[in-house]
Design a protein around this motif. Structure first.
Motif, mmCIF file in Angstrom:
data_model
loop_
_atom_site.group_PDB
_atom_site.id
_atom_site.type_symbol
_atom_site.label_atom_id
_atom_site.label_comp_id
_atom_site.label_asym_id
_atom_site.label_seq_id
_atom_site.Cartn_x
_atom_site.Cartn_y
_atom_site.Cartn_z
ATOM 1 N N ARG A 157 106.309 39.389 54.600
ATOM 2 C CA ARG A 157 105.598 40.642 54.322
ATOM 3 C C ARG A 157 106.519 41.845 54.552
ATOM 4 O O ARG A 157 106.528 42.791 53.754
ATOM 5 C CB ARG A 157 104.366 40.760 55.213
ATOM 6 N N ALA A 158 107.293 41.808 55.635
ATOM 7 C CA ALA A 158 108.199 42.923 55.930
ATOM 8 C C ALA A 158 109.197 43.123 54.797
ATOM 9 O O ALA A 158 109.467 44.259 54.379
ATOM 10 C CB ALA A 158 108.935 42.663 57.242
ATOM 11 N N LEU A 159 109.746 42.038 54.268
ATOM 12 C CA LEU A 159 110.710 42.149 53.177
ATOM 13 C C LEU A 159 110.045 42.623 51.894
ATOM 14 O O LEU A 159 110.626 43.395 51.119
ATOM 15 C CB LEU A 159 111.406 40.809 52.962
ATOM 16 N N ASN A 160 108.819 42.180 51.665
ATOM 17 C CA ASN A 160 108.085 42.645 50.494
ATOM 18 C C ASN A 160 107.863 44.148 50.557
ATOM 19 O O ASN A 160 108.014 44.871 49.555
ATOM 20 C CB ASN A 160 106.759 41.901 50.394
ATOM 21 N N ARG A 161 107.539 44.643 51.744
ATOM 22 C CA ARG A 161 107.322 46.083 51.898
ATOM 23 C C ARG A 161 108.640 46.864 51.806
ATOM 24 O O ARG A 161 108.662 48.006 51.347
ATOM 25 C CB ARG A 161 106.633 46.376 53.236
ATOM 26 N N LEU B 233 103.427 52.465 51.949
ATOM 27 C CA LEU B 233 104.592 52.272 51.081
ATOM 28 C C LEU B 233 104.219 51.421 49.873
ATOM 29 O O LEU B 233 104.615 51.719 48.739
ATOM 30 C CB LEU B 233 105.717 51.601 51.861
ATOM 31 N N ARG B 234 103.488 50.359 50.117
ATOM 32 C CA ARG B 234 103.074 49.460 49.035
ATOM 33 C C ARG B 234 102.216 50.196 48.020
ATOM 34 O O ARG B 234 102.417 50.088 46.809
ATOM 35 C CB ARG B 234 102.314 48.270 49.608
ATOM 36 N N GLU B 235 101.253 50.968 48.512
ATOM 37 C CA GLU B 235 100.353 51.704 47.621
ATOM 38 C C GLU B 235 101.122 52.737 46.794
ATOM 39 O O GLU B 235 100.917 52.853 45.578
ATOM 40 C CB GLU B 235 99.268 52.387 48.451
ATOM 41 N N ALA B 236 102.012 53.482 47.450
ATOM 42 C CA ALA B 236 102.777 54.520 46.751
ATOM 43 C C ALA B 236 103.712 53.918 45.703
ATOM 44 O O ALA B 236 103.888 54.476 44.618
ATOM 45 C CB ALA B 236 103.577 55.346 47.753
ATOM 46 N N SER B 237 104.295 52.767 46.013
ATOM 47 C CA SER B 237 105.215 52.148 45.058
ATOM 48 C C SER B 237 104.474 51.557 43.862
ATOM 49 O O SER B 237 105.033 51.459 42.772
ATOM 50 C CB SER B 237 106.045 51.055 45.750
ATOM 51 N N HIS B 238 103.213 51.162 44.069
ATOM 52 C CA HIS B 238 102.420 50.641 42.963
ATOM 53 C C HIS B 238 101.891 51.760 42.076
ATOM 54 O O HIS B 238 101.627 51.536 40.888
ATOM 55 C CB HIS B 238 101.247 49.823 43.508
#
Length: 232
Positions: free
Chosen positions: A207-211, A143-148
């Protein structure tokens, strides 16, 4: 301020054997001789102003943190729980509004967000670790990679939302910002400066909230792409 003397008590209590407790009125002082008078007659003096609550007894400005532990309602962890509660309410409100358009896929994705938020709250209250989770078929790191890099994942460049993009985009953007505020609330509750660095006791929750914020932004990118969330 009023003063209660031995004479006052004699006039009130002499000849009465039924009195076992005498309550000092608010804003009143009592003389040492008056206290001795009550003690000699085995009458319990009660001063509400000096009474402390019994162990485990909750006062109006307090709430339970864990088990029988009481803290002020302004405690950072209680504030964090309040943020989580508000965020969940915002997600549910968005689901209710979006469901009117028949956009069941977006409602279901928001349902996954809601589930993760409830897990965050559960893990904080019970003081247990946050388990790895996935959203929309992607792991937290995916999710992090795709959003970046949404241009790679969805063919959509980073963008700033505008009112012309519609109500669904506006609702998602509101949730995204609320997730960010909740993440900051978690940092205030669990992170502190220590030895020139930052120490965080619940990095798993932060971390969970960041993701989650990455996930909601990715939903916005999906919506903008026009290939998801078509509704009726």
């Amino acid at each position: 301020m009023n003063l209660v003397t031995e004479g006052d008590l004699r006039r009130e209590l002499d000849g009465r054997d039924d009195v076992k407790t005498w309550v000092l009125p608010p804003g009143t002082l009592i003389t040492p001789a008056a206290k001795t008078f009550l003690a000699d007659r085995k009458i319990l003096l009660v001063d509400p102003a000096s009474e402390k609550p019994r162990r485990g007894e909750k006062r109006e400005h307090e709430t339970h943190l864990q088990g029988s532990t009481l803290v002020s309602k302004t405690d950072p962890r209680i504030a964090f729980r309040g943020r989580l509660d508000s965020l969940q309410a915002q997600v549910i409100l968005a689901q209710a509004r979006i469901s009117r358009s028949g956009n069941t896929e977006l409602v279901e994705d928001l349902g996954q967000v809601l589930h993760v938020l409830r897990q965050v709250l559960r893990c904080e209250v019970l003081d247990v670790p946050m388990e790895p989770f996935s959203l929309m078929g992607m792991s937290a790191d995916e999710l992090r990679e795709a959003s970046h890099h949404p241009e790679k994942a969805l063919g959509v460049s980073h963008f700033m939302p505008e009112h012309g993009m519609g109500m669904e985009m506006a609702l998602l953007n509101g949730i995204r910002t609320e997730v960010r505020e909740t993440e900051l609330s978690a940092c205030r509750a669990f992170c502190r400066e220590e030895n020139g660095g930052c120490c965080c006791t619940r990095e798993d929750l932060v971390r969970a909230l960041n993701r989650l914020s990455s996930a909601v932004y990715l939903m916005m990118c999906r919506l903008k792409s026009g290939r998801f969330y078509q509704g009726r």
